[in-house]
Design a protein around this motif. Sequence first.
Motif, mmCIF file in Angstrom:
data_model
loop_
_atom_site.group_PDB
_atom_site.id
_atom_site.type_symbol
_atom_site.label_atom_id
_atom_site.label_comp_id
_atom_site.label_asym_id
_atom_site.label_seq_id
_atom_site.Cartn_x
_atom_site.Cartn_y
_atom_site.Cartn_z
ATOM 1 N N LYS A 100 0.804 -1.219 0.000
ATOM 2 C CA LYS A 100 0.000 0.000 0.000
ATOM 3 C C LYS A 100 0.838 1.271 0.000
ATOM 4 N N VAL A 101 1.986 1.193 0.677
ATOM 5 C CA VAL A 101 2.805 2.400 0.849
ATOM 6 C C VAL A 101 3.167 3.029 -0.502
ATOM 7 N N ILE A 134 5.201 2.833 -11.805
ATOM 8 C CA ILE A 134 5.673 1.529 -11.338
ATOM 9 C C ILE A 134 4.453 0.697 -10.956
ATOM 10 N N SER A 135 4.373 -0.515 -11.478
ATOM 11 C CA SER A 135 3.191 -1.319 -11.153
ATOM 12 C C SER A 135 3.508 -2.449 -10.184
#
Lengths: 120, 704
Positions: free
Chosen positions: B668-669, B676-677
């Motif tokens: 999550k952060v 970026i995936s």
Amino acid sequence: MAPTIMTVDDSASVRQMVSFTLRNEGYEVIEASDGKDALAKIRPDVKMVITDLNMPNMDGIELIRNIRAKSGFKFIPIIMLTTESQAAKKQDGKAAGATGWIVKPFKPEQLLAVVKKVLR
Amino acid sequence: MQLDVNSQAFMEEAQDLLTELESALLELEEQPGDTELVDRVFRAMHTIKGSGAMFGFDDIAAFTHDVENMFDRVRNNELQLSREILDLTLACRDHIAYLLQCAGSGTQVDLEKGSALTAKVRLMLGAGDQQEPADAAPAQTAQSADSSFDEEDGSRRLTYRIRFKPAPDIFLTGNNPLHLIEELRDMGMLTTYVHTSALPSLAELNPESCYLWWDMLLHTSAGEQEVRDVFMFVEDECELSVQVVDSGDRIDSDEKYKLIGEILVERGDLKPEDLQRVLSSRQPMGKLLQQAGVVSEDSVESALQEQQTVRDMQQKREASSEAASSIRVAASKLDYLVDLVGELVIVQSQIAQMVHEREDADMLALSENLERLSDELRDATLGIRMLPIGTTFSKFRRLVRDLSADLGKEVDLVTFGAETELDKTVIERLSDPLVHCLRNSLDHGVEPPQQRVAAGKPRKGTITLGAAHSGGEVLITISDDGKGLDRDRLLSKAVERGIVAPDAELSDKEIYALIFAAGFSTAEKVTSVSGRGVGMDVVRRSIEELRGTIELTSEPGMSTVITIRLPLTLAIIDGLQVQVGEESYVIPLAPVEECVEHFGTADSGRKQIINLRDEVVPYISLRKLFDVSGTPPEIEQIVVVNALGSRFGIVVDRVVGEHQTVIKSLGKVFKNVEGISGATIRGDGTMALILDLPRLVQSAISAR
């Protein structure tokens, strides 16, 4: 152009039936009444011969031998018309170089099946 | 009896023949020794019999049969020609004439007269008559056997093994093996193996001779007799065997199709004792047998082909009866399995890299095996998660029906490709975006009936929802035959909302792409269906989260087409690994078009474009974008990708190569990090970031 087929039989009715059936399917048909007649009438464009075995002047076996010996007809399909009781004749015919046979009596469909089988 | 043209012709001919018969018989009376005359009599009888049977004069044929036989014997000198025989034959001739007359006039035949004559003829034939019925009988049984075969067979398909070795002189009888093989081919599925070992060198080759022979497998519904009949003209002169090797009902047996040794023994190519002898060592059977010199390479090849064909066929049958044997498994178990496979793939690539560095040939072979197995395992595992997309389609049908009624529109929903398979998770997460697109089509796309009629369109609108495979992707299209998008209105709205500069020059593609921009909604008033500010940008984001792309094209007044491209699965992708300084990145391979070299970094200000075969392609430098330290090499690489409908270059230091990439979430952060995936673990244990191309390109466009 559909191929030309020669039918050889001393019986006019059989000849008529064979040529009627074949012409109906678009084949060109040459009729001959015996072996000698057939040898005189055969042309380079004949692609298949259907012959009776018992005929005056020159019988079917002799005719097959003669056709095979003619130049240009070494590999031509030759179908003989035989009867059930002529098993030995069938062998003679094969030995003389016949491609196959149709057993008399036959129906038009059987004749066409054989023609299509060997001419493809 | 109805007399057709042929029968009429026969009648006439028979009359002539009877005349001929009579005169021949009378002459014969005077010259009993003349064989030519005997022949004439016989021939006349023979023709009457043969033609009679052909045109339905069975009674004439049957009656003449015996008389013909009698004369056949005379001809073969088995029977002495006597006055008695001549009298009898003449009487028979008269009877045939009588039969003909009856047939012509349709009067009833006096049977007694005929049977009396037949009895006399048979008496003359003596012992021979015993055999006569036997002559006719086999023909009859053969016929009935034939017909029962047909009935019994029906739709059952068998596999025949046919070995056909024609006589070398087959061509000299006007027969052609090729025709026979073609005839077989017309009967069903035919696999052939031709044996060429007897073929001599060209100098010794006799073109009139047949050197080849064949092993064939025929999968057909035809009966064995039918198969044999193909060879009827040649079977006496050739070596022919027809055997049923697979009767089509093996489904329930777990047994695989015969082993190669078994096949060879069955075919008679190999002696059982030779097989036993060779069996003791362990190697592929075919090779062993060949090395041992007990069977030729040809035979092994041919047998192998049979094994393969029949096994394939059995497998296909099993697949078709598969439906009955599916099991339900908790989704979480599958997820765990996919995770494990992912880990395995990582370890495998670590091993592969290590082996590569050590240059150990033995290890290399093992490692390649491992790679192959893990690839298969991965595909199989991911395959388990695949579901047909059709399940969601049916849900939409209802939606379209209800909504169109609400809006007073008449709309048909047409779907195709319901069988297209997608990862279960993808299907679930695709539902909301699709609903949104459909609502948009219903609300903004398809016009009300009156308007449609006025525009010369059919009253009823059509929305098409379809799915199809396209390479490693699934293509989902939603199209309607509505009024399309108003290009100018879109543009003015975008300018109004400050999304594009008033003087910006945009291509059609870019304008249509605006509809996916955040905060963009063109509906003038809010309806219950759409236009509540939750626009297409939400759809776009959902699709991008699935690592897919969305694109819209429109023809004003005619149609709007939304195309969604999705990867088949979420867990693992094929990636192109690239290097910038010390950092590794992975670019999803699917959108990559090519890699080109890039000389010099003399970027002229902000205009970062290259000329690629006369096409201007903008590019971004990963080094700059991610602020990677160090100096770039003299020659950089540009990876050209196709994202959001346009080509784009990504400048990197070095292209490392293709890799299977297991995607690990960043958590999550880092959810909001643009471009970026996810991340993946490289073969050497280090990390590589996976680029999110659509977002990367998007941010690059807006930065421009």
